[in-house]
Write a protein that holds these residues in place. Structure first.
Motif, short mmCIF file in Angstrom:
data_model
loop_
_atom_site.label_atom_id
_atom_site.label_comp_id
_atom_site.label_asym_id
_atom_site.label_seq_id
_atom_site.Cartn_x
_atom_site.Cartn_y
_atom_site.Cartn_z
N LEU A 195 46.17 -9.58 -9.24
CA LEU A 195 45.75 -11.84 -9.11
C LEU A 195 44.44 -10.75 -7.89
CD1 LEU A 195 46.27 -14.01 -8.89
CD2 LEU A 195 47.26 -13.86 -6.44
N VAL A 196 43.40 -11.03 -8.35
CA VAL A 196 41.97 -11.21 -7.09
C VAL A 196 42.46 -12.59 -6.43
CG1 VAL A 196 39.62 -10.77 -7.38
CG2 VAL A 196 40.95 -10.30 -8.95
N ALA A 197 42.53 -12.35 -5.09
CA ALA A 197 42.29 -12.97 -3.73
C ALA A 197 41.34 -12.91 -2.78
CB ALA A 197 43.23 -12.44 -2.81
N VAL A 198 40.03 -13.69 -3.13
CA VAL A 198 38.67 -13.53 -2.06
C VAL A 198 38.72 -15.08 -0.83
CG1 VAL A 198 36.52 -13.99 -2.00
CG2 VAL A 198 37.71 -13.24 -4.29
N ASP A 199 38.36 -14.31 0.47
CA ASP A 199 38.73 -14.91 0.92
C ASP A 199 37.54 -15.73 1.57
OD1 ASP A 199 41.45 -14.66 1.50
OD2 ASP A 199 41.33 -12.95 2.92
N ILE A 200 37.60 -16.44 1.88
CA ILE A 200 35.73 -17.18 1.38
C ILE A 200 36.01 -18.61 3.16
CG2 ILE A 200 33.83 -19.69 1.25
CD1 ILE A 200 34.23 -17.06 -0.74
N LYS A 201 35.29 -18.15 4.28
CA LYS A 201 35.32 -18.76 5.75
C LYS A 201 34.75 -20.12 5.05
CE LYS A 201 33.04 -14.58 7.86
NZ LYS A 201 32.31 -14.00 9.18
N GLU A 202 35.66 -21.39 5.69
CA GLU A 202 36.00 -22.08 5.78
C GLU A 202 34.40 -22.80 6.62
OE1 GLU A 202 37.55 -26.39 5.30
OE2 GLU A 202 37.20 -24.47 4.26
N SER A 203 33.32 -22.20 6.97
CA SER A 203 32.76 -22.43 7.87
C SER A 203 30.98 -22.60 6.84
CB SER A 203 31.92 -21.17 9.23
OG SER A 203 31.45 -20.10 8.47
N TYR A 204 32.08 -21.60 5.79
CA TYR A 204 30.50 -21.88 4.48
C TYR A 204 30.12 -22.88 4.35
CZ TYR A 204 28.99 -21.70 -0.28
OH TYR A 204 28.54 -21.90 -1.16
N ILE A 205 31.20 -24.08 4.52
CA ILE A 205 31.06 -25.90 3.33
C ILE A 205 29.91 -26.07 4.91
CG2 ILE A 205 32.04 -28.02 3.65
CD1 ILE A 205 34.81 -26.56 2.99
N ASP A 206 30.01 -26.28 5.99
CA ASP A 206 28.74 -26.81 7.63
C ASP A 206 27.51 -25.85 6.94
OD1 ASP A 206 31.24 -28.13 8.31
OD2 ASP A 206 31.43 -26.07 9.73
N LYS A 207 27.96 -24.17 6.55
CA LYS A 207 26.02 -23.50 5.87
C LYS A 207 25.85 -24.15 5.07
CE LYS A 207 27.39 -19.50 8.49
NZ LYS A 207 27.90 -17.66 8.12
N ARG A 208 26.73 -24.80 4.27
CA ARG A 208 25.84 -25.58 3.21
C ARG A 208 25.13 -26.66 2.70
NH1 ARG A 208 24.09 -22.73 -2.13
NH2 ARG A 208 23.66 -24.18 -3.25
N ILE A 209 26.21 -27.79 3.77
CA ILE A 209 25.86 -28.44 4.19
C ILE A 209 24.64 -28.88 5.27
CG2 ILE A 209 26.52 -30.88 5.70
CD1 ILE A 209 29.54 -30.34 5.66
N ALA A 210 24.91 -27.25 5.86
CA ALA A 210 22.71 -27.58 6.43
C ALA A 210 21.69 -27.04 6.06
CB ALA A 210 22.80 -26.52 7.70
N ARG A 211 22.28 -26.55 5.26
CA ARG A 211 20.72 -25.99 4.47
C ARG A 211 20.90 -26.92 3.10
NH1 ARG A 211 21.93 -21.08 -0.69
NH2 ARG A 211 19.62 -21.39 -2.06
N TYR A 212 21.93 -27.78 2.94
CA TYR A 212 20.79 -28.84 2.43
C TYR A 212 20.48 -30.44 3.14
CZ TYR A 212 21.76 -33.21 -1.32
OH TYR A 212 22.27 -33.89 -1.86
N ASN A 213 21.03 -30.50 4.68
CA ASN A 213 19.87 -30.66 5.20
C ASN A 213 18.56 -30.53 5.56
OD1 ASN A 213 22.32 -32.87 5.58
ND2 ASN A 213 22.55 -31.81 7.22
N ASP A 214 18.30 -29.32 5.24
CA ASP A 214 17.19 -28.89 5.80
C ASP A 214 16.35 -29.32 4.81
OD1 ASP A 214 17.80 -27.69 8.09
OD2 ASP A 214 17.96 -25.84 7.44
N SER A 215 16.89 -29.16 3.65
CA SER A 215 16.05 -29.24 1.80
C SER A 215 16.04 -30.59 1.48
CB SER A 215 17.41 -28.69 0.62
OG SER A 215 18.20 -28.91 0.62
N LYS A 216 16.58 -31.39 2.02
CA LYS A 216 16.92 -33.12 1.30
C LYS A 216 16.18 -34.11 2.86
CE LYS A 216 18.41 -31.38 -2.51
NZ LYS A 216 16.99 -31.53 -3.82
N TYR A 217 16.50 -33.54 4.14
CA TYR A 217 16.37 -34.45 4.79
C TYR A 217 17.16 -34.80 5.33
CZ TYR A 217 11.82 -31.69 4.08
OH TYR A 217 10.51 -31.25 4.18
#
Length: 430
Positions: A195-217
């Motif tokens: 079983l492979v388990a990969v823990d991803i920080k929940e803050s990744y979602i906010d970073k992704r949103i920030a990146r989207y906001n920057d690119s799409k204004y």
């Protein structure tokens, strides 16, 4: 006047802010679903990288290790049993982390690979929480505690569905890090191998949103209390704990202020320019009287006239002796004094250089003669630019006639005023 301009600018700014913020909110609302799809696509890329690890696992060489912890760079091998045939997965885990870092920069918390049965496991890095939990696992605890709980025991039967799972958001004990874990079971011959388990920080979602906001204004957020419009996002291969994607109304207002002020200023400037332009077409700049070319077509349509023709006495000599600047000053001041003696509904026209027309409404022949004298005295009573200035005035009160005939009568009366010595007014015979 300044207070009126400030109030007008304030009203324009508030109206502009309402329009811009409404439009910008609508623009953001249209992007909510696109952002959800973008987040799903980003997790999909992570899932693809994790699935590819299965091929590496199946082809990795094995070696026998005794109970203990073996460290290879950032990857730790934790052998649980006294002696175990252990796959060499360190290089594959490092490659997986490198790939995941591309998909989710600075958001990969831990990568773990659990063997089934529970004889050994790999951790990158080996955090205290994992170390403690793994030390307490029994031989089948991975299968019991994780696989069945996440419904991963039969994912090998999935063909088009999800053979991978992402957990709800949770807080890791000890570190207090907010995480989501992606589980990928590796099956061989209908049996769980690892079983492979990969823990991803929940803050990744906010970073992704920030990146989207920057690119799409845009001004999107995952915080519901700051949202104007919210939509639930249940990510692929997850069954609970949706993220609420919405429009951040505080950011919308913040982003709308500057363009609203610019629009308001441009509006005020354009209106002012238009008014000045319109005024320059209608009004003479020096006297604030109507221009002849603007008002003459209207005069030609009129049939009733209570009209004065006003002429500055000896104006040519004043210009020749004292210069045109002095002449302009006299014209301007005469116009100001005339305006103080007429009503707002009366019409003053600059007909020529120093000749003015004044039209009156609701005025009798007698009243027109009195008004002519009032205007003449208003100019003559006090010097202008150090000179004694007087007016000659000719008036006419007629009905059912043309402008040409009325003008001829008034001009004849004006000539009579000049012939009789100037600084006087004469009314044409009715």
């Amino acid at each position: 006047m300044k207070e009126i301009k400030i109030l007008s600018l304030l009203k324009a700014s508030l109206l502009s802010l309402a329009i811009v913020s409404t439009g910008y909110s609508a623009y953001n609302a249209l992007h909510v679903q696109q952002l959800i799809e973008d987040l799903n696509a980003s997790y999909g890329r992570m899932y693809t990288s994790i699935r590819r690890f299965g091929s590496f696992y199946n082809n990795a060489p094995s070696t026998t290790l005794r109970k203990g912890i073996y460290v290879d760079d950032s990857v730790s091998t934790y052998v649980h049993s006294d002696e175990a045939e252990t796959k060499d997965l360190a290089e594959g885990i490092r490659r997986l982390r490198k790939r995941l870092q591309i998909c989710a920069p600075e958001s990969v918390w831990t990568i773990a690979v659990f063997e089934n049965p529970n004889t050994y496991a790999f951790f990158d890095p080996l955090r205290p929480g994992y170390r403690q939990a793994f030390s307490q696992y029994g031989e089948n605890d991975v299968l019991e505690n994780i696989v069945k709980h996440e419904k991963l025991d039969n994912t090998y039967q999935e063909f088009y569905g999800c053979n991978i799972r992402m957990t709800d958001s949770y807080v890791e004990e000890g570190t207090q890090e907010h995480l989501r874990t992606i589980y990928f079971p590796i099956h061989n011959k209908q049996s769980l191998s690892a079983l492979v388990a990969v823990d991803i920080k929940e803050s990744y979602i906010d970073k992704r949103i920030a990146r989207y906001n920057d690119s799409k204004y845009t001004s999107l957020t995952s915080t519901p209390e700051y949202s104007l419009y919210t939509k639930k996002a249940l990510f692929i291969c997850s069954e609970k704990d949706p993220v609420h994607i919405g429009v951040n109304y505080l950011k919308v207002l913040e982003a709308s202020v500057a363009p609203s002020l610019i629009i308001a200023f441009l509006y005020q400037f354009s209106i002012g320019l238009l008014r000045r332009r319109t005024r320059s077409i209608r009004k003479d700049e020096m006297t604030n009287f109507f221009r002849r070319d603007y008002y003459e077509p209207r005069l030609k349509k009129m049939t009733r006239f209570a009209m004065l023709i006003v002429d500055i006495d000896h104006f040519k000599e004043i210009n020749d002796t004292h210069g045109h600047n002095k002449g302009d000053e006299i014209i301007s001041e005469c116009a100001k004094r005339i305006l103080t003696q007429i009503r707002t509904e009366d019409i003053a026209i600059r007909w020529g250089g120093d000749e003015f027309f004044i039209l009156f409404n609701n005025m009798t022949h007698c009243q027109l003669g009195v008004k002519a004298e009032t205007i003449r005295k208003a100019v003559a009573q006090e010097s202008i630019a150090g000179l004694a200035i007087t007016l000659s005035i000719g008036g006419v009160f007629v009905r059912d006639t043309t402008f040409a005939k009325a003008y001829k009568s008034a001009d004849k009366a004006l000539y009579e005023s000049k012939r009789r010595g100037r600084n006087r007014s004469t009314m044409a015979d009715q």
